[in-house]
Design an enzyme around this catalytic site. Structure first.
Site, PDB file in Angstrom:
ATOM      1  N   ASP A  95     -16.616 -65.061 -23.874  1.00 22.20           N
ATOM      2  CA  ASP A  95     -16.890 -63.619 -23.851  1.00 22.20           C
ATOM      3  C   ASP A  95     -16.542 -63.028 -25.211  1.00 22.20           C
ATOM      4  OD1 ASP A  95     -17.297 -60.845 -22.873  1.00 22.20           O
ATOM      5  OD2 ASP A  95     -17.246 -61.790 -20.910  1.00 22.20           O
ATOM      6  N   HIS A 158     -22.278 -60.591 -24.624  1.00 22.87           N
ATOM      7  CA  HIS A 158     -20.869 -60.943 -24.402  1.00 22.87           C
ATOM      8  C   HIS A 158     -20.417 -62.009 -25.404  1.00 22.87           C
ATOM      9  CE1 HIS A 158     -19.746 -58.733 -20.716  1.00 22.87           C
ATOM     10  NE2 HIS A 158     -21.055 -58.715 -20.512  1.00 22.87           N
ATOM     11  N   GLU A 223     -25.432 -57.515 -18.932  1.00 22.39           N
ATOM     12  CA  GLU A 223     -25.050 -56.496 -19.913  1.00 22.39           C
ATOM     13  C   GLU A 223     -25.451 -56.896 -21.337  1.00 22.39           C
ATOM     14  OE1 GLU A 223     -21.191 -54.458 -17.988  1.00 22.39           O
ATOM     15  OE2 GLU A 223     -20.842 -56.494 -18.702  1.00 22.39           O
ATOM     16  N   CYS A 235     -37.249 -61.069 -34.547  1.00 25.53           N
ATOM     17  CA  CYS A 235     -37.575 -60.841 -33.133  1.00 25.53           C
ATOM     18  C   CYS A 235     -38.867 -60.031 -33.006  1.00 25.53           C
ATOM     19  CB  CYS A 235     -36.426 -60.122 -32.425  1.00 25.53           C
ATOM     20  SG  CYS A 235     -34.987 -61.183 -32.116  1.00 25.53           S
ATOM     21  N   ALA A 366     -10.596 -60.507 -16.273  1.00 22.24           N
ATOM     22  CA  ALA A 366      -9.178 -60.582 -16.660  1.00 22.24           C
ATOM     23  C   ALA A 366      -8.822 -59.807 -17.924  1.00 22.24           C
ATOM     24  CB  ALA A 366      -8.766 -62.041 -16.801  1.00 22.24           C
TER      25      ALA A 366
HETATM   26  C1  ACM Z   1     -20.465 -58.390 -14.965  1.00 25.59           C
HETATM   27  O1  ACM Z   1     -19.608 -57.801 -14.328  1.00 25.59           O
HETATM   28  N1  ACM Z   1     -20.761 -58.040 -16.203  1.00 25.59           N
HETATM   29  C2  ACM Z   1     -21.211 -59.502 -14.381  1.00 25.59           C
HETATM   30 ZN    ZN Z   2     -33.330 -61.451 -33.757  1.00 28.92          ZN
END
Ligand code: ACM
Ligand code: ZN
Length: 391
Positions: A95, A158, A223, A235, A366
């Protein structure tokens, strides 16, 4: 194979089962009965229990990316899971705040991405990296207890810890990027147009294949705001060249390419469900997690030919406070034990409408759970209710 029959007579207890899992569940029941009744001189009452789970998937997610969880603590966590008949341990290994999987050829994962300067301004450095031997030991320990370990490598978002180590994987490399020290979302997505990104994930998936006998790799996918993909010249060019009308189509294509890469190793992906069934591919398994969207997610995934695991956060996010007045970090809903017991993974819908619902999954994010004591304090007793909802 998950079913068992436990018969208790004055002569003793007798357990039969359809398979290894059923035997483990029957033994867990016997252990629970002994623990509850140990104080009574009569012991366990005579009777017969015929039992089997409602769903094949009863999972718990832990988040060593936000706070590293040493192997010994993961084993304690797995012991409790087995006691309550959970059968999937999901490791959220990567993450913004840390990367915990070593990958041969990528030493900066350990030297940079596995460490952060502090946590919420506490001034105390935090870090941790599993060794492949530790992860294999965990896999074996869990397998002995009927638990499959599912690794998660979250893509494309993430990923600020990865960006700190390998900025060149991202659309707009930022050489001064640091591993994140606070909670919150990130705009940094890996750039699907860079060949080194695909080379990297090929190495990651190969490593997972060598460590985890599970064929499942959770790819996150949650997200991931596409603003930087929208702006990225590579892109843009790719979208135009392939006739993609927007970044969501690019996301679908990105997931498809990741899935092909996994398929070379015989692995299959899972995703956090983002409400847009069109970005996944029929046959895939997704987790409903967004607040108050479970009911509509059941219908939309059914229509799209997806399998669904119920992880709706108003029941299943066990880092949320469980009693009024327990700290909520300014935004988490209080999620009582009673609320968790109210979870019906099918939400009262018919078997025809919910045949694709595979089970339940609770998550212990966490950011604010620094050690095993905090983790267990929030996860229990509510995990017992989630386990029961899946059984
Ligand atoms: C999440 O809570 N971002 C899966
Ligand atoms: Zn890119």
């Amino acid at each position: 194979k998950d079913a068992y029959r436990l018969s208790v007579t004055p002569q003793g207890a007798h357990l039969t089962s359809g398979g290894r899992e059923g035997r483990l569940y029957g033994q867990a029941t016997l252990r629970q009965l002994q623990d509850q009744l140990a104080a009574q001189p009569e012991g366990i009452p005579c009777g017969v229990i015929k039992d089997k789970p409602r769903y094949p998937w009863r999972g718990l997610m832990v988040d060593p990316a936000r706070h590293f969880i040493p192997l010994a603590d993961l084993k304690k966590f797995a012991d409790l899971m087995a006691y309550y008949k959970f059968n999937k341990l999901h490791l959220h290994l990567t993450d913004n705040q840390g990367w915990r999987l070593p990958v041969p050829g990528y030493p900066r994962l350990e030297s940079v991405a596995s460490k952060r300067a502090e946590t919420f301004g506490d001034g105390i450095p935090h870090g941790g990296m599993y060794t492949r031997e530790e992860l294999k030991e965990l896999v074996a320990y869990c397998a002995d207890r009927g638990i499959e370990v599912i690794p998660e490598i979250d893509v494309p978002g993430h990923n600020e810890a990865l960006a700190a180590a390998y900025p060149e994987f991202f659309c707009f490399p930022k050489p001064d990027m640091k591993v994140r020290t606070v909670a919150g979302n990130s705009k940094e997505l890996v750039c699907p147009q860079k060949p080194e990104v695909w080379k990297f994930y090929a190495a990651v998936f190969k490593e997972l294949k060598d460590i985890f006998p599970s064929k499942i790799v959770h790819l996150g996918g949650d997200e991931a705001p596409t603003e930087l993909w929208e702006k990225c010249p590579l892109c843009r060019q790719a979208r135009a060249g392939a006739g993609m009308k927007d970044e969501q189509e690019q996301m679908r294509d990105f997931f498809a390419r990741m899935t092909s890469l996994l398929a070379k190793n015989g692995q299959t992906p899972q995703f956090w469900y983002e409400g847009n069934a069109g970005i996944y591919h029929p046959g895939e398994t997704v987790y409903a997690w967004r607040q108050d969207q479970a009911r509509q997610s059941i219908d939309k995934t059914k229509k799209a030919g997806l399998n669904l695991i119920m992880a709706s956060n108003e029941y299943c996010y066990l880092d949320f406070p469980q009693i009024q007045g327990q700290y909520n970090w300014g935004w988490m809903r209080t999620t009582t034990l009673r609320k968790c017991y109210e979870l019906d993974p099918a939400f009262g819908k018919s078997p025809q409408e919910t045949g694709h619902v595979r089970g339940v999954h609770a998550a212990a994010w966490a950011e604010h759970l620094p050690d095993l004591n905090h983790l267990l304090y929030r996860v229990y007793p509510r995990a017992m209710a989630i386990a029961e909802a899946g059984w």
